[in-house]
Design a protein around this motif. Structure first.
Motif, PDB file in Angstrom:
ATOM      1  N   THR A 221       3.660   0.285   0.025  1.00 52.65           N
ATOM      2  CA  THR A 221       4.506   1.470  -0.064  1.00 52.65           C
ATOM      3  C   THR A 221       5.779   1.252   0.740  1.00 52.65           C
ATOM      4  O   THR A 221       5.783   0.562   1.760  1.00 52.65           O
ATOM      5  N   VAL A 222       6.849   1.836   0.242  1.00 53.70           N
ATOM      6  CA  VAL A 222       8.117   1.849   0.952  1.00 53.70           C
ATOM      7  C   VAL A 222       8.466   3.310   1.126  1.00 53.70           C
ATOM      8  O   VAL A 222       8.621   4.047   0.156  1.00 53.70           O
ATOM      9  N   ASP A 223       8.540   3.734   2.367  1.00 48.96           N
ATOM     10  CA  ASP A 223       8.768   5.142   2.663  1.00 48.96           C
ATOM     11  C   ASP A 223       9.609   5.221   3.932  1.00 48.96           C
ATOM     12  O   ASP A 223       9.806   4.222   4.612  1.00 48.96           O
TER      13      ASP A 223
ATOM     14  N   LEU B  23      -0.161  -1.752   2.765  1.00 52.11           N
ATOM     15  CA  LEU B  23       0.911  -2.363   3.536  1.00 52.11           C
ATOM     16  C   LEU B  23       2.108  -1.438   3.388  1.00 52.11           C
ATOM     17  O   LEU B  23       2.513  -1.131   2.267  1.00 52.11           O
ATOM     18  N   GLN B  24       2.648  -0.988   4.521  1.00 48.02           N
ATOM     19  CA  GLN B  24       3.740  -0.025   4.467  1.00 48.02           C
ATOM     20  C   GLN B  24       5.014  -0.620   5.058  1.00 48.02           C
ATOM     21  O   GLN B  24       4.978  -1.272   6.097  1.00 48.02           O
TER      22      GLN B  24
ATOM     23  N   TYR C 118      13.575   0.013   2.342  1.00 44.36           N
ATOM     24  CA  TYR C 118      13.620  -0.824   1.154  1.00 44.36           C
ATOM     25  C   TYR C 118      14.078  -2.238   1.519  1.00 44.36           C
ATOM     26  O   TYR C 118      13.545  -3.226   1.016  1.00 44.36           O
ATOM     27  N   ASP C 119      15.058  -2.331   2.425  1.00 41.55           N
ATOM     28  CA  ASP C 119      15.548  -3.643   2.849  1.00 41.55           C
ATOM     29  C   ASP C 119      14.437  -4.473   3.488  1.00 41.55           C
ATOM     30  O   ASP C 119      14.340  -5.675   3.239  1.00 41.55           O
ATOM     31  N   GLY C 120      13.595  -3.844   4.295  1.00 42.44           N
ATOM     32  CA  GLY C 120      12.476  -4.553   4.900  1.00 42.44           C
ATOM     33  C   GLY C 120      11.514  -5.079   3.847  1.00 42.44           C
ATOM     34  O   GLY C 120      10.992  -6.192   3.953  1.00 42.44           O
ATOM     35  N   PHE C 121      11.302  -4.292   2.817  1.00 43.51           N
ATOM     36  CA  PHE C 121      10.432  -4.696   1.714  1.00 43.51           C
ATOM     37  C   PHE C 121      10.987  -5.912   0.981  1.00 43.51           C
ATOM     38  O   PHE C 121      10.303  -6.921   0.824  1.00 43.51           O
TER      39      PHE C 121
ATOM     40  N   ILE D 167       7.591   2.826  -4.354  1.00 44.13           N
ATOM     41  CA  ILE D 167       8.833   2.863  -3.590  1.00 44.13           C
ATOM     42  C   ILE D 167       9.403   4.264  -3.668  1.00 44.13           C
ATOM     43  O   ILE D 167       9.722   4.756  -4.753  1.00 44.13           O
ATOM     44  N   ASP D 168       9.525   4.905  -2.516  1.00 45.02           N
ATOM     45  CA  ASP D 168      10.191   6.199  -2.426  1.00 45.02           C
ATOM     46  C   ASP D 168      11.640   5.891  -2.052  1.00 45.02           C
ATOM     47  O   ASP D 168      11.932   5.501  -0.927  1.00 45.02           O
ATOM     48  N   TYR D 169      12.538   6.031  -3.000  1.00 46.19           N
ATOM     49  CA  TYR D 169      13.939   5.647  -2.818  1.00 46.19           C
ATOM     50  C   TYR D 169      14.836   6.814  -3.201  1.00 46.19           C
ATOM     51  O   TYR D 169      15.357   6.893  -4.311  1.00 46.19           O
ATOM     52  N   PRO D 170      14.979   7.790  -2.282  1.00 47.86           N
ATOM     53  CA  PRO D 170      15.786   8.966  -2.614  1.00 47.86           C
ATOM     54  C   PRO D 170      17.248   8.590  -2.837  1.00 47.86           C
ATOM     55  O   PRO D 170      17.812   7.800  -2.088  1.00 47.86           O
TER      56      PRO D 170
END
Length: 138
Positions: A7-9, A39-40, A44-47, A121-124
């Motif tokens: 997850t990307v949050d 895995l969190q 987004y850049d870290g992902f 991916i939570d990408y507001p």
């Protein structure tokens, strides 16, 4: 089937999840994970910095072919052994695979314990703003 959830949050959600996990551990109230791991990433850049296309291709090849050594894994993806070794160490730190000593012929064997990876991916695109709908940046 074992699934790895990625997850990307935002960092606040990660902090809340970590606090809830700690409370559940203290209360001995952990649910069975039903063959899942999480895995969190906080950004987004870290992902994308951690899970590059080359690293994901390497994980896929290892899961599919079960190589007996890092050298064999490098051959599968047609890459230099030292680059693959570096990527395997990075992916191991993330918990996506393990490097097990004592594989056939004494080599370190990369092992992917999951059968599947699911990514959320939570990408507001716009700040969520206040309760009245006004963007936070206004």
């Amino acid at each position: 089937m074992t699934t790895l959830h990625i997850t990307v949050d935002d960092r606040e959600s990660l902090r809340e999840d970590a606090l809830q996990f700690a409370q559940d551990v203290e209360a001995d109230d952990l649910d069975d994970q039903d063959g899942t791991a999480t895995l969190q990433f906080g950004t987004y850049d870290g992902f994308v910095d951690s899970l590059t296309p080359l690293r994901l291709e390497l994980v896929w090849a290892i899961a599919k072919e079960a190589p007996e050594s890092m050298r064999e894994a490098a051959r599968l993806v047609e890459r230099d052994v030292s680059d693959v070794h570096s990527d395997l160490k990075q992916v191991e730190v993330l918990g996506i695979l393990t490097l097990e000593e004592g594989g056939p012929s004494g080599a370190i064997q990369p092992v992917v314990p999951s059968d599947r990876i699911e990514v959320h991916i939570d990408y507001p695109l716009v700040d969520s703003g206040d309760a009245d709908g006004t963007p936070a940046s206004a």
